[in-house]
Design a protein around this motif. Sequence first.
Motif, short mmCIF file in Angstrom:
data_model
loop_
_atom_site.label_atom_id
_atom_site.label_comp_id
_atom_site.label_asym_id
_atom_site.label_seq_id
_atom_site.Cartn_x
_atom_site.Cartn_y
_atom_site.Cartn_z
N PHE A 191 12.28 0.66 15.02
CA PHE A 191 13.74 0.58 15.15
C PHE A 191 14.16 0.72 16.60
O PHE A 191 14.98 -0.05 17.10
N LEU A 192 13.63 1.72 17.30
CA LEU A 192 14.01 1.94 18.69
C LEU A 192 13.56 0.80 19.58
O LEU A 192 14.31 0.34 20.45
N VAL A 193 12.34 0.33 19.38
CA VAL A 193 11.85 -0.78 20.21
C VAL A 193 12.69 -2.03 19.97
O VAL A 193 13.10 -2.72 20.91
N TRP A 280 13.43 -8.90 13.83
CA TRP A 280 12.00 -9.24 13.84
C TRP A 280 11.17 -8.01 14.18
O TRP A 280 10.13 -7.76 13.56
N PHE A 281 11.63 -7.21 15.16
CA PHE A 281 10.90 -5.97 15.46
C PHE A 281 11.02 -4.97 14.33
O PHE A 281 10.06 -4.25 14.03
N LEU A 282 12.18 -4.91 13.68
CA LEU A 282 12.40 -3.89 12.67
C LEU A 282 11.66 -4.19 11.37
O LEU A 282 11.04 -3.30 10.78
N GLU A 283 11.72 -5.45 10.92
CA GLU A 283 11.17 -5.77 9.61
C GLU A 283 9.72 -6.22 9.65
O GLU A 283 9.03 -6.19 8.63
N VAL A 290 14.64 -17.16 9.21
CA VAL A 290 15.70 -17.50 10.16
C VAL A 290 15.67 -16.56 11.35
O VAL A 290 15.98 -16.96 12.48
N TYR A 291 15.26 -15.32 11.14
CA TYR A 291 15.19 -14.38 12.27
C TYR A 291 14.07 -14.76 13.23
O TYR A 291 14.20 -14.56 14.44
N VAL A 292 12.99 -15.27 12.70
CA VAL A 292 11.90 -15.71 13.56
C VAL A 292 12.36 -16.86 14.45
O VAL A 292 12.09 -16.90 15.66
#
Length: 610
Positions: A191-193, A280-283, A290-292
């Motif tokens: 989450f932080l990254v 993308w980082f979170l999931e 679509v996020y990719v």
Amino acid sequence: MSEFIQRIFQRSDSPAMSLNTQAALGPVRQPERSQVSHLVHHFLERFFNHETASVDGDAKARMVLIACAAGLPGFVVAMYLWPIYHPMIISPHSKPPHVLPSYWLQVNHHFFFVTYSFVAMGLAVVYEWDMFFPDLLDVLVLGALPISRRRIFLARVAAIAVLVFGFLIDANFLAPMTLVAATDPPNMPRFLVGHCVSVLMAGLFSAAAILAFEGMLITILGERLFQRISLAVQGVMVTVLVIVLLLFPVLSGVTPALLQSHSAIAMWLPPYWFLGVDQWFLEGASVLPVYVTLAKVACVGTLMAAGIATATYPIAYFRRERQLVEGSVARSRARSGLAPLRWLLHRTAVRSPERRAVYHFIQQTLQRVPRYRIYLVLYGGVGLSILVATVLRLTVRNGRLHAEISADGIRASIGMVAFWAVAGLRTTFGSPGNRQGSWIWRFLHGSPPQFAFTLEKLLAARVWVIMSSTALTISTIALFHIIAPAELPGFQSTIAQLIVAAGMCLLLTDFGFLHVVTAPFTGGAPQTEDNLAFTLLRFFTFFPLTVWLSEAAEQWIEANWLHAGAAVMMIAVAHLWLRWKYRDVVRIHCDQIELEEGEDDFPMKLGLRY
């Protein structure tokens, strides 16, 4: 190694020394700095204390205050997310609910932070637009020193990098401190990254894109054409950026439909790109396709913006520097087409020589000094963005985004345009800057000043503001009548809007200039700095009141033709009363003993206000 560790933990407090011992040590030697470090420090100082920000060199405190305030919105929003992710316990016997917000609501929360970083960084770069490239003062002063052009160029690039990254971190470092505790993410490191990378990329893309666009304009058009359109481009950028932030509630409502339908609109709005990076980082592997796609577009877009800015900046820098050295040919064009309008103006609004002189002084000063025009651009951009966000309604139908014109928004537009026009001109006219040329007014009206001459001189500025704001407001009404929906009434509604527009411009000018007793652009800086919080409080108080009053008055006038006559009478009475009050203010000002240049008024006034 052990001695090094001992020096780390050794107390750094220097022992107390007598005055004789300190004198025997000799003069304090300042650390030696290279030319590049001095130049970087100089350019950073110019970013805060330049002609647009302040003519008295007092803008550093204001800019530091703005920089500190830039990180507060994200911090406050993160705090307000706590009750959403931690519902309250209704009774002592009930179990605490553990229902998290829906998936798309969490996505919209992430969407706000990337949007804010994008807008805040863009506004900061637009504000420092002119300082990223050399001006005539840099060429004349630094060009005469034994410093290579390459070293000056590298120092300016380093100063720009320090400014951009410093403001980028400043606008985003407070939110993560509270966001983790407020949202309780299941995977805190991811989450932080994701949050940090997405907001930093959003701000970096915004800054790089604007800098690249400015470099391309200077490279293609040259200095002379660029200066003609520079203010217009700045105004459009401010408007677009503020509109993106103001339309966030609308965009957050249509985000699920846009992303689930793979709408092309999401591909053209940069904040959605960096939302894809965050998700993308979170999931991870379970992220939506679509996020990719959006994350890839974000990476490519950021690299392209940085690459274009890197490629065009040196070309634009040295081209502008060369054209400043060579100079430009001044071209005077007689505007014979405005002669009838000028003749009519001299016979009606500015009949006396005093009014005529100040009126043309205002017009020529605005054309000559860019600092005053940028104030109008900033006010105009913010006002236009609020107007567009109020009038425009966005809806999603069959997976497509549709824009509609709101009739209620058109009704409220009159008060908005009048308020921001008068407020922008009031701020511009009241800003100090031409005190060196204010001696002419003292020479003309005498010491102490003559009441009749001073009143005519000050009324010229009010005439200028009333005519400009009324023309702008009526032009807005005419534009909206072209695109207005059919539900708005016809002729009677138009008459009501014209009456309200003229009345609001007239009365707002009377209120705004009630205590102005100096000619435009010639007033001194206030002895006490206004509190920024109270300044914003005045805007947040009077702006909604103005909009509500204009909308209510328009509907009241539409109800009956007799109301139109009554409204005109009330506007006339209020204007005459304010005019009478203003004459008393000017008379008191003329009766005061005028101070000499640089003389303090405390012994004479005891710090009191009249």
